[in-house]
Scaffold this motif. Structure first.
Motif, short mmCIF file in Angstrom:
data_model
loop_
_atom_site.label_atom_id
_atom_site.label_comp_id
_atom_site.label_asym_id
_atom_site.label_seq_id
_atom_site.Cartn_x
_atom_site.Cartn_y
_atom_site.Cartn_z
N UNK A 216 10.80 17.17 4.71
CA UNK A 216 10.31 15.96 4.06
C UNK A 216 10.58 14.73 4.91
N UNK A 217 9.65 13.79 4.87
CA UNK A 217 9.81 12.49 5.52
C UNK A 217 10.01 11.43 4.45
N UNK A 218 10.62 10.29 4.81
CA UNK A 218 10.80 9.22 3.81
C UNK A 218 9.50 8.77 3.16
N UNK A 219 8.39 8.85 3.91
CA UNK A 219 7.10 8.43 3.35
C UNK A 219 6.60 9.38 2.27
N UNK A 220 7.22 10.57 2.15
CA UNK A 220 6.79 11.56 1.16
C UNK A 220 7.48 11.38 -0.18
N UNK B 179 0.81 -1.22 0.00
CA UNK B 179 0.00 0.00 0.00
C UNK B 179 0.85 1.27 0.00
N UNK B 180 2.15 1.11 -0.27
CA UNK B 180 3.08 2.23 -0.35
C UNK B 180 3.28 2.92 0.99
N UNK B 181 3.10 2.15 2.07
CA UNK B 181 3.37 2.65 3.42
C UNK B 181 4.82 2.31 3.79
N UNK B 182 5.50 3.27 4.41
CA UNK B 182 6.90 3.07 4.77
C UNK B 182 7.04 2.00 5.85
N UNK B 183 7.93 1.03 5.64
CA UNK B 183 8.23 0.00 6.63
C UNK B 183 9.53 0.33 7.36
N UNK B 184 10.55 0.71 6.61
CA UNK B 184 11.85 1.02 7.22
C UNK B 184 12.64 1.91 6.26
N UNK B 185 13.42 2.82 6.84
CA UNK B 185 14.36 3.62 6.04
C UNK B 185 15.57 3.92 6.90
N UNK B 186 16.74 4.00 6.27
CA UNK B 186 17.95 4.31 7.04
C UNK B 186 18.24 5.81 6.99
N UNK B 187 19.29 6.22 7.69
CA UNK B 187 19.59 7.65 7.82
C UNK B 187 19.97 8.28 6.48
N UNK B 188 20.73 7.53 5.68
CA UNK B 188 21.18 8.09 4.41
C UNK B 188 20.01 8.39 3.48
N UNK B 189 18.94 7.61 3.59
CA UNK B 189 17.79 7.82 2.72
C UNK B 189 17.20 9.21 2.94
N UNK B 190 17.00 9.56 4.21
CA UNK B 190 16.46 10.89 4.53
C UNK B 190 17.44 11.98 4.11
N UNK B 191 18.73 11.74 4.34
CA UNK B 191 19.75 12.74 3.99
C UNK B 191 19.78 12.99 2.48
N UNK B 192 19.76 11.92 1.70
CA UNK B 192 19.82 12.08 0.25
C UNK B 192 18.55 12.73 -0.29
N UNK B 193 17.39 12.42 0.32
CA UNK B 193 16.15 13.09 -0.09
C UNK B 193 16.26 14.59 0.11
N UNK B 194 16.81 14.98 1.27
CA UNK B 194 16.97 16.40 1.56
C UNK B 194 17.94 17.05 0.58
N UNK B 195 19.04 16.35 0.28
CA UNK B 195 20.03 16.90 -0.66
C UNK B 195 19.44 17.05 -2.06
N UNK B 196 18.58 16.11 -2.45
CA UNK B 196 18.00 16.15 -3.78
C UNK B 196 16.97 17.27 -3.92
N UNK B 197 16.16 17.47 -2.88
CA UNK B 197 15.05 18.41 -2.98
C UNK B 197 15.36 19.76 -2.35
N UNK B 198 16.28 19.78 -1.38
CA UNK B 198 16.57 21.02 -0.67
C UNK B 198 15.55 21.34 0.40
#
Length: 586
Positions: free
Chosen positions: A288-292, A265-284
């Motif tokens: 944002x949360x990993x589920x977004x 259902x596209x619900x977040x189960x797990x994410x590591x620290x780098x995932x959030x960091x790279x999302x922030x670097x990509x979008x600025x």
């Protein structure tokens, strides 16, 4: 221990109470049955006597003759002693009594209890004192067709004891029940231990710790031991899985890649620290949360892939995957999305900036190498074609072109050697052997190599290097460091400048060197790039001086190979200063 005793005592009390109650009932029943049996035996014996008397009366036609005294002869023949036989007619008149000689004067017996009972039932019995003789008798009366026949025995201690149940029998029964109670105590005790062990085990389930206890060797104990073994095995497996899960999460968090797992259902189960960091670097965006992630424009390709893959994924074992690259603010990222056969999926973000920049650098380097090779090759070709096309050329001009061709081939050789050395430093660093290297001697030898050039440009070298400055390194690379720095100063610092080489600091691990000149210097905007391959402050600078454009790149990589550091700055009084460190020889 107190809990064990309490449960065992409660169980023992309960079973003992039930056992005692049942034992009392059984003993009472057996006592009553034994007593009834003895009374029944006495009654049977007295009834037999009554029947014998009745048969005797009928046989001798005594009712017709009235000679009831003849019964005395029968009484004497009976084996039972002390029997009292009484014959009473249906109106209660006493017709005969073996214990009363003048029985004709006896009162009417119609109201006697045994006579009344015999009239309404098969026979009647009673224990009472005789109104005629004054003795206690056990009476049994039986109604026959023409009369009542009453048989009595004196109710003395012998008869009373006969009618009582035998105490020995009761004692045997009691001993049996005591033995049974002892067995019950043992069984209850062992049962209590088993049940208490199971209770303690049940109470310990919430602690999620291994449980140890010794169950008794009975059926419940065997079941309890088996349950306990299964529980401990499951707990051990659970703990092992939990440890492996923690290891997996630790591993995922330690990865350089950003990774996230999502449900069907596209619900977040797990994410590591780098995932959030790279999302922030990509979008600025910091909020944002990993589920977004699937709502971010940079991941529209992932969203479209998931919509297609999840709607068409039907085959068991079928795994769908997509991969693409994105960039932002000079950073490069690789995006992977994998859909598993259970319709869950993962998204992996990898920072490929270094790889991508290395690829770009290699492309640029290839282009630069081709460009740098093109110049000397073209020059050599031009000189040779000139010589080939003009065989009548005068000797002086001929030698001039030959000399120029040789110079270009030398330059080509230097370029190839420098490229080879750089590649070896980067790709085969372990092939360089280390040894004791005296820096004072290296500086002296390098200065001598450039002695003529230094003198021709009216330059001066000031080296403040003590004999104890000994480093651990590869001698040829250390020579290349000082050789290229010296060549750089000689070629570009200008005439009349002073080159200064000194150790400005030291610690337990490194010597810190300063290599400077007071020449024309390098403009500030070029300083960050002077260590790049083929980088030139002006396009013709290296070619005019005969350099390859790789000297400072070799210097930097050689120092980095020795675990040192290097930087460059402009001196306040003019000129350029290189600061670098090299490891001490312990």
């Amino acid at each position: 221990m107190a809990s064990t005793n309490r449960f065992r005592n409660n169980l023992l009390f309960f079973y003992s109470a039930v056992f005692f109650f049942v034992a009392i009932l059984i003993l009472g029943y057996l006592y009553s049955r034994e007593k009834d049996y003895r009374i029944s035996t006495l009654n049977e014996e007295l009834l037999n006597v009554a029947k014998i008397v009745n048969n005797y009366i009928l046989f001798n036609r005594i009712p017709d003759t009235g000679e009831y005294g003849k019964i005395d002869s029968l009484v004497k023949l009976l084996p039972q002693q002390n029997l009292r036989i009484t014959v009473v007619d249906n109106t209660g008149t006493v017709l005969y009594d073996s214990s009363v000689p003048d029985w004709k004067t006896m009162e009417n017996h119609a109201g006697r209890p045994e006579i009344i009972k015999a009239g309404s039932s098969d026979f009647g019995t009673v224990v009472r004192t005789s109104g005629t003789t004054g003795n206690n008798y056990y009476y049994l009366a039986k109604k026959f067709k023409s009369c009542f026949i009453r048989v009595a025995v004196v109710y003395d201690i012998n008869v009373a004891n006969f009618l009582k149940a035998k105490l020995l029998f009761l004692v045997i029964i009691l001993v049996f029940f005591i033995a049974l109670g002892f067995v019950l105590f043992i069984v209850t005790n062992r049962f209590g231990e088993a049940v208490t062990g199971l209770k303690d085990f049940a109470l310990s389930l919430g602690s999620e710790k291994p449980f140890r206890t010794d169950f008794p060797k009975n059926e419940i104990g065997i079941i309890g031991a088996r349950i306990l073994e299964m529980y401990n095995n499951l707990l051990r497996t659970k703990n092992e899985l939990s440890n492996e899960r923690e290891k997996l999460f630790s591993h995922l968090n330690a990865l350089n890649e950003g990774i996230a797992f999502f449900s069907e259902d596209k619900e977040l189960i797990f994410s590591n620290n780098h995932f959030t960091h790279y999302m922030t670097m990509l979008t600025g965006e910091l909020s944002l949360l990993p589920s977004d992630i699937l709502r971010i424009p940079e991941f529209v390709q992932t969203r479209e892939f998931l919509d297609t893959a999840l709607s068409t994924l039907t085959t068991q074992g079928d795994i769908r995957k997509t991969e693409y690259n994105v960039s932002n603010n000079g950073k490069y990222y690789n995006i992977q999305c994998v859909v598993f056969n259970d319709r869950t999926f993962e998204i992996i973000i990898s920072d490929i900036t270094k790889t991508e920049k290395n690829r770009i650098i290699k492309q640029q380097m290839t282009s630069n190498i081709a460009h740098e090779l093109k110049t000397p090759v073209a020059s050599v070709k031009g000189y040779l074609e000139t010589l080939y096309n003009d065989p009548e050329m005068d000797r002086k001009t001929y030698k001039y072109f030959i000399k120029k061709a040789i110079a270009q081939t030398d330059r080509l050789g230097f370029l190839i050697n420098d490229i080879s050395l750089l590649n070896k430093i980067e790709e085969s660093a372990g092939s360089f052997q280390t040894e004791r290297v005296k820096i004072r001697k290296i500086v002296k030898d390098v200065s001598n190599n450039f002695k003529s050039a230094i003198q021709s440009k009216n330059m001066k070298v000031e080296a403040d290097i003590d004999d104890d400055i000994i480093i651990k390194g590869n001698k040829s690379l250390i020579i290349s460091v000082f050789q290229n720095l010296m060549e750089n100063s000689v070629n570009y610092a200008g005439e009349g400048t002073t080159i200064s080489i000194k150790v400005y600091n030291r610690d337990k691990r490194y010597f810190y060197f300063s290599f400077s000149d007071n020449g024309i210097g390098i403009p500030e905007k070029h300083l960050p790039r002077v260590f790049e391959r083929f980088y030139r402050i002006d396009s013709g600078r290296s070619r005019k001086s005969g350099g390859t454009g790789l000297g400072l790149a070799i210097v930097k990589n050689a120092i980095l190979l020795h675990k040192g550091e290097i930087s460059v700055r402009s001196k306040s009084g003019g000129g350029t200063e290189f600061l670098f460190s090299l490891p001490r020889m312990n």
